[in-house]
Structures are given as C-alpha cells and as structure tokens.
Motif scaffolding. Structure first.
Motif, PDB file in Angstrom:
ATOM      1  N   GLY A  18       0.837  -1.210   0.000  1.00 61.42           N
ATOM      2  CA  GLY A  18       0.000   0.000   0.000  1.00 61.42           C
ATOM      3  C   GLY A  18       0.865   1.251   0.000  1.00 61.42           C
ATOM      4  N   ARG A  19       1.913   1.231   0.796  1.00 63.53           N
ATOM      5  CA  ARG A  19       2.803   2.403   0.862  1.00 63.53           C
ATOM      6  C   ARG A  19       3.509   2.637  -0.474  1.00 63.53           C
ATOM      7  NH1 ARG A  19       5.717   4.818   4.143  1.00 63.53           N
ATOM      8  NH2 ARG A  19       7.627   3.723   3.585  1.00 63.53           N
ATOM      9  N   ARG A  20       3.927   1.545  -1.113  1.00 62.65           N
ATOM     10  CA  ARG A  20       4.581   1.696  -2.420  1.00 62.65           C
ATOM     11  C   ARG A  20       3.625   2.296  -3.455  1.00 62.65           C
ATOM     12  NH1 ARG A  20       6.817  -3.317  -1.126  1.00 62.65           N
ATOM     13  NH2 ARG A  20       5.355  -4.429  -2.479  1.00 62.65           N
ATOM     14  N   GLY A  21       2.329   2.044  -3.270  1.00 64.47           N
ATOM     15  CA  GLY A  21       1.335   2.619  -4.183  1.00 64.47           C
ATOM     16  C   GLY A  21       1.356   4.145  -4.150  1.00 64.47           C
ATOM     17  N   GLY A  22       1.754   4.712  -3.018  1.00 63.98           N
ATOM     18  CA  GLY A  22       1.974   6.161  -2.943  1.00 63.98           C
ATOM     19  C   GLY A  22       0.820   6.986  -2.413  1.00 63.98           C
ATOM     20  N   ALA A  23      -0.375   6.371  -2.272  1.00 66.05           N
ATOM     21  CA  ALA A  23      -1.532   7.170  -1.841  1.00 66.05           C
ATOM     22  C   ALA A  23      -2.026   6.787  -0.440  1.00 66.05           C
ATOM     23  CB  ALA A  23      -2.674   7.005  -2.853  1.00 66.05           C
ATOM     24  N   LEU A  24      -1.400   5.774   0.162  1.00 63.85           N
ATOM     25  CA  LEU A  24      -1.943   5.220   1.405  1.00 63.85           C
ATOM     26  C   LEU A  24      -1.905   6.226   2.558  1.00 63.85           C
ATOM     27  CD1 LEU A  24      -3.090   2.607   2.675  1.00 63.85           C
ATOM     28  CD2 LEU A  24      -0.768   2.096   3.458  1.00 63.85           C
ATOM     29  N   LYS A  25      -3.096   6.461   3.139  1.00 64.95           N
ATOM     30  CA  LYS A  25      -3.170   7.395   4.262  1.00 64.95           C
ATOM     31  C   LYS A  25      -3.586   6.715   5.554  1.00 64.95           C
ATOM     32  CE  LYS A  25      -5.290  10.285   1.199  1.00 64.95           C
ATOM     33  NZ  LYS A  25      -4.608   9.667   0.092  1.00 64.95           N
ATOM     34  N   ARG A  26      -4.368   5.639   5.442  1.00 66.44           N
ATOM     35  CA  ARG A  26      -4.848   5.025   6.689  1.00 66.44           C
ATOM     36  C   ARG A  26      -5.110   3.532   6.550  1.00 66.44           C
ATOM     37  NH1 ARG A  26      -9.313   7.163   9.607  1.00 66.44           N
ATOM     38  NH2 ARG A  26      -8.688   9.247   9.093  1.00 66.44           N
ATOM     39  N   VAL A  27      -5.087   2.887   7.724  1.00 65.72           N
ATOM     40  CA  VAL A  27      -5.336   1.450   7.800  1.00 65.72           C
ATOM     41  C   VAL A  27      -6.396   1.216   8.884  1.00 65.72           C
ATOM     42  CG1 VAL A  27      -4.329  -0.826   8.271  1.00 65.72           C
ATOM     43  CG2 VAL A  27      -2.935   0.938   7.179  1.00 65.72           C
ATOM     44  N   VAL A  28      -7.374   0.389   8.552  1.00 68.21           N
ATOM     45  CA  VAL A  28      -8.311  -0.103   9.568  1.00 68.21           C
ATOM     46  C   VAL A  28      -7.991  -1.586   9.736  1.00 68.21           C
ATOM     47  CG1 VAL A  28     -10.724  -0.452  10.201  1.00 68.21           C
ATOM     48  CG2 VAL A  28     -10.064   1.565   8.856  1.00 68.21           C
ATOM     49  N   TYR A  29      -7.726  -1.995  10.963  1.00 64.81           N
ATOM     50  CA  TYR A  29      -7.207  -3.340  11.221  1.00 64.81           C
ATOM     51  C   TYR A  29      -8.154  -4.102  12.149  1.00 64.81           C
ATOM     52  CZ  TYR A  29      -3.945  -6.874  13.088  1.00 64.81           C
ATOM     53  OH  TYR A  29      -3.339  -8.044  13.469  1.00 64.81           O
ATOM     54  N   ALA A  30      -8.480  -5.333  11.756  1.00 69.72           N
ATOM     55  CA  ALA A  30      -9.339  -6.180  12.610  1.00 69.72           C
ATOM     56  C   ALA A  30      -8.466  -6.817  13.692  1.00 69.72           C
ATOM     57  CB  ALA A  30     -10.006  -7.259  11.761  1.00 69.72           C
ATOM     58  N   ALA A  31      -8.501  -6.260  14.876  1.00 70.59           N
ATOM     59  CA  ALA A  31      -7.741  -6.796  16.005  1.00 70.59           C
ATOM     60  C   ALA A  31      -8.669  -7.654  16.865  1.00 70.59           C
ATOM     61  CB  ALA A  31      -7.134  -5.652  16.817  1.00 70.59           C
ATOM     62  N   SER A  32      -8.109  -8.255  17.886  1.00 68.26           N
ATOM     63  CA  SER A  32      -8.916  -9.177  18.693  1.00 68.26           C
ATOM     64  C   SER A  32      -8.826  -8.853  20.180  1.00 68.26           C
ATOM     65  CB  SER A  32      -8.445 -10.614  18.442  1.00 68.26           C
ATOM     66  OG  SER A  32      -9.067 -11.480  19.365  1.00 68.26           O
ATOM     67  N   GLY A  33      -9.882  -8.201  20.678  1.00 71.93           N
ATOM     68  CA  GLY A  33      -9.935  -7.880  22.118  1.00 71.93           C
ATOM     69  C   GLY A  33     -10.099  -9.128  22.953  1.00 71.93           C
ATOM     70  N   GLY A  34     -10.809 -10.108  22.388  1.00 66.45           N
ATOM     71  CA  GLY A  34     -11.047 -11.351  23.125  1.00 66.45           C
ATOM     72  C   GLY A  34      -9.756 -12.086  23.429  1.00 66.45           C
ATOM     73  N   SER A  35      -8.780 -12.026  22.515  1.00 67.12           N
ATOM     74  CA  SER A  35      -7.559 -12.805  22.725  1.00 67.12           C
ATOM     75  C   SER A  35      -6.391 -11.978  23.236  1.00 67.12           C
ATOM     76  CB  SER A  35      -7.158 -13.521  21.434  1.00 67.12           C
ATOM     77  OG  SER A  35      -6.745 -12.587  20.468  1.00 67.12           O
ATOM     78  N   MET A  36      -6.425 -10.672  23.093  1.00 71.25           N
ATOM     79  CA  MET A  36      -5.201  -9.913  23.438  1.00 71.25           C
ATOM     80  C   MET A  36      -5.023  -9.676  24.929  1.00 71.25           C
ATOM     81  SD  MET A  36      -5.508  -5.936  22.322  1.00 71.25           S
ATOM     82  CE  MET A  36      -4.142  -5.382  23.331  1.00 71.25           C
ATOM     83  N   TYR A  37      -6.122  -9.611  25.684  1.00 68.33           N
ATOM     84  CA  TYR A  37      -5.980  -9.305  27.114  1.00 68.33           C
ATOM     85  C   TYR A  37      -5.769 -10.549  27.974  1.00 68.33           C
ATOM     86  CZ  TYR A  37      -7.859  -4.820  25.527  1.00 68.33           C
ATOM     87  OH  TYR A  37      -8.065  -3.638  24.840  1.00 68.33           O
TER      88      TYR A  37
END
Ligand SMILES: NC(=O)c1ccc[n+]([C@@H]2O[C@H](COP(=O)([O-])OP(=O)(O)OC[C@H]3O[C@@H](n4cnc5c(N)ncnc54)[C@H](O)[C@@H]3O)[C@@H](O)[C@H]2O)c1
Length: 307
Positions: free
Chosen positions: A103-122
C-alpha cells in the motif's frame, strides 16, 4: 476513497466491503477463499483471489494505489495457531506487513483499519469489563500474532505518520458466519439446531463472552475510516452473556425445544470475557445498537433462509 479490503469474502470483511461500496468507495477485495466464499463477494467490488503473503497480491495492491487498507484476512483458528504457530504468524503478521508495504509503495496510502482481537489480546485478566488500558497478555499464538499486527501499525505511525485504527473485536456473531472450523458458538449451534442435531456445551455453560453483532462491527469499520483517532479501541457490548443463555435464545428463535448435552470443560478455556466499550463511544462515536437477543433473532432468521 480507493480501499483494499482483505478477507472481503469472509464473514465480517464481506459485510464491511458491502458498506464501503454502498458509501461510494472503490473497493478491491483480496481473499484466498480459504474460509471465505465467493457468494459473499460484493458484485460492485473488484476481486483478486490470492494470498496476502504473496508477491502477486503485493504487486496488485501497489498498482491499485489504495488510499486505505481494511485488513480482515487472517488465520483465525486459535487451536490451529497452537499447532502451527509459524503458519499463524506468517499469515497474520507477514500478511499484514506485505499489504502495508505494498500500500505504501502505491503512494496514496493514508490510513489502515485493522481487525484486532480484544477477546484474545488481554488474556485471562480479572479486570472486567476489560478496558484498553489493560496490558496485552495473549495466551495463544493467535492472540500474539493479531496483537503484533497492531504493534506494527503503531510503529508505522511513528516511522511514517501512517494513520490506523485497530478495532479490537469481542466475539462477533451474525449472518454469514462460517459454521466450519473455529466458528463462533452462535453459528455452530444455529446450524445444528436447524438440522435437528443435538448441541454440546463444554463445561457448565456458565462461561461468558461479549457477543457483538456483525452489523454493529460494520458500523465501527465505517466510523474508523474517517475518524481522527489513531490507535486501538475495543469493539464490544460491555455485556457478559453466558453460553446457556445463548443456547436458550437460539432454541427460542429456531422454534426448537431440545435441551443441550454437557461435555467436559475445555482445557484452558477462559471463564469470563467482556470488553469495556466507553472508549469507542468517546473516540469513534460508536455504540452497539443490537443487544444479544435482537442479534440472535436476526441471525437465526438468516440461517433459516440460507439453508
Ligand atoms: N469473528 C470474530 O469473533 C473475530 C473476533 C476478533 C477478531 N476477528 C478478526 O476479524 C477478521 C475476520 O474474521 P472472520 O470472523 O470474518 O473470519 P473469516 O474466516 O470469515 O474471514 C477471514 C477471511 O480471510 C481470508 N483469508 C484467510 N487467510 C488468507 C490469506 N492468507 N490470504 C488471503 N485471504 C485469507 C479467508 O478466506 C476469509 O474470507 C480476522 O482478522 C479475525 O482475526 C474476528
């Protein structure tokens, strides 16, 4: 916006892709169909069948020049992550890095929305409902790999000013959830009840989870696309529901009167899990609209009409 949605043939990602298309965005879905299905694809989105770890996908994403990435593709099976931790890490960490770099190489990338896991991280915290201030303490390779993706995004923000929102989901349920593999209890029981099969609850059924409806999760993805907030945020209901109540609601809406069987408790299973959701209200203006009963009624109706 030009948006790549990875995992856009899956349960959650496909419904996020639908919402982004409906908002007028140009969407490229990337999915290897390992657990996703072509029937979930939005016809107005472009589709690239491929693996998020591959060079071919990286080249195509670079050429698409996305403004945003929405990352839902993942190895989601906790038990598989225990048996094959390298595969889990390759997919969830390597795949995330491959996409972000492309995405960064594409040159236009400004933001990322990421599916994280609250159930497993804590992990097995006793702080319930668990707020974002609780330290990460995952107890599975899956929990580690999902959280590592979030850490890399935090690092990309520091290095390159890349904006990201990591949506730390609770237990998501709803239409299109796959009934095979490491599916949620709602999907598995719905399918079994409608087939007339018995259901087994492992343990006494008093174990609790935070069940958040997929439609609400989609709305969080919509808000995250334009939010000024950068960082991780829990996406849950703040309400604990035990498996016995889930089963009772499912039988009610399936119109089935059949008690569950009880099996031995699963080793290492968390007794209680629920996420605090005050921060999502504050930073995203997001709050769930569905309580568990309304969500289950809608989910069961969907399984009934898609058998
Ligand atoms: N369902 C939940 O309760 C929950 C909770 C927390 C986080 N999440 C996260 O949400 C995301 C979506 O999960 P879901 O429940 O919709 O599962 P899902 O299995 O329906 O979706 C995952 C999608 O990713 C695709 N995929 C898997 N590996 C891939 C690869 N190497 N390359 C390309 N595509 C690949 C699959 O084919 C599938 O379409 C995952 O990142 C998961 O970790 C889900």
């Amino acid at each position: 916006m030009r948006i790549v949605v990875t995992g856009g043939a899956g349960f959650i990602g496909s419904q996020v892709a639908d919402a982004y298309v409906a908002l007028g965005h140009e969407v490229l879905v990337v999915d290897n169909l390992s657990t996703g299905s072509k029937s979930n694809l939005n016809p107005k989105a472009s589709f690239l069948e491929g693996d998020v770890r591959s060079e071919a996908v990286a080249k195509a994403v670079e050429a698409f020049k996305p403004d945003a990435l929405n990352l839902h593709a993942a190895q989601i099976d906790v038990r598989k992550s225990v048996v094959e931790p390298r595969f889990d890490a390759d997919t969830n960490i390597g795949g995330t890095l491959n996409l972000v770099e492309a995405g960064r190489r594409g040159g236009a990338l400004k933001r990322v929305v990421y599916a994280a896991s609250g159930g497993s991280m804590y992990g097995d915290t006793s702080v319930l409902p668990t707020p974002e201030t609780e330290p990460a303490a995952p107890v599975s390779p899956y929990g580690v790999s999902k959280f590592t993706g979030e850490l890399y995004l935090s690092c990309y923000r520091a290095m390159h000013g890349l904006h990201y929102v990591a949506l730390r989901y609770a237990n998501v349920f709803g239409p299109r959830q796959n009934v095979h593999g490491e599916a949620g209890v709602v999907a598995i029981f719905s399918e079994r009840l409608l087939r007339g099969d018995g259901c087994t609850i492992y343990g006494d059924g008093g174990q609790t989870r935070d069940f958040v409806f997929v439609g609400d999760v989609v709305q969080a993805n919509v808000k995250a696309l334009t939010s000024d907030y950068c960082g991780g945020v829990n996406i849950g209901t703040g309400v604990e529901t035990d498996v016995n109540r889930i089963f009772a609601l499912l039988t009610k809406y399936a119109g089935v009167d059949k008690p569950p069987a009880y099996g031995p408790q699963r080793a290492g299973e968390q007794r209680k899990s629920v996420l605090a959701n005050g921060k999502a209200k504050q930073v995203l203006g997001w709050a769930p609209r569905y309580d568990v009963e309304k969500g289950i009624a809608e989910t069961m109706a969907w399984y009934q009409s898609h058998r």
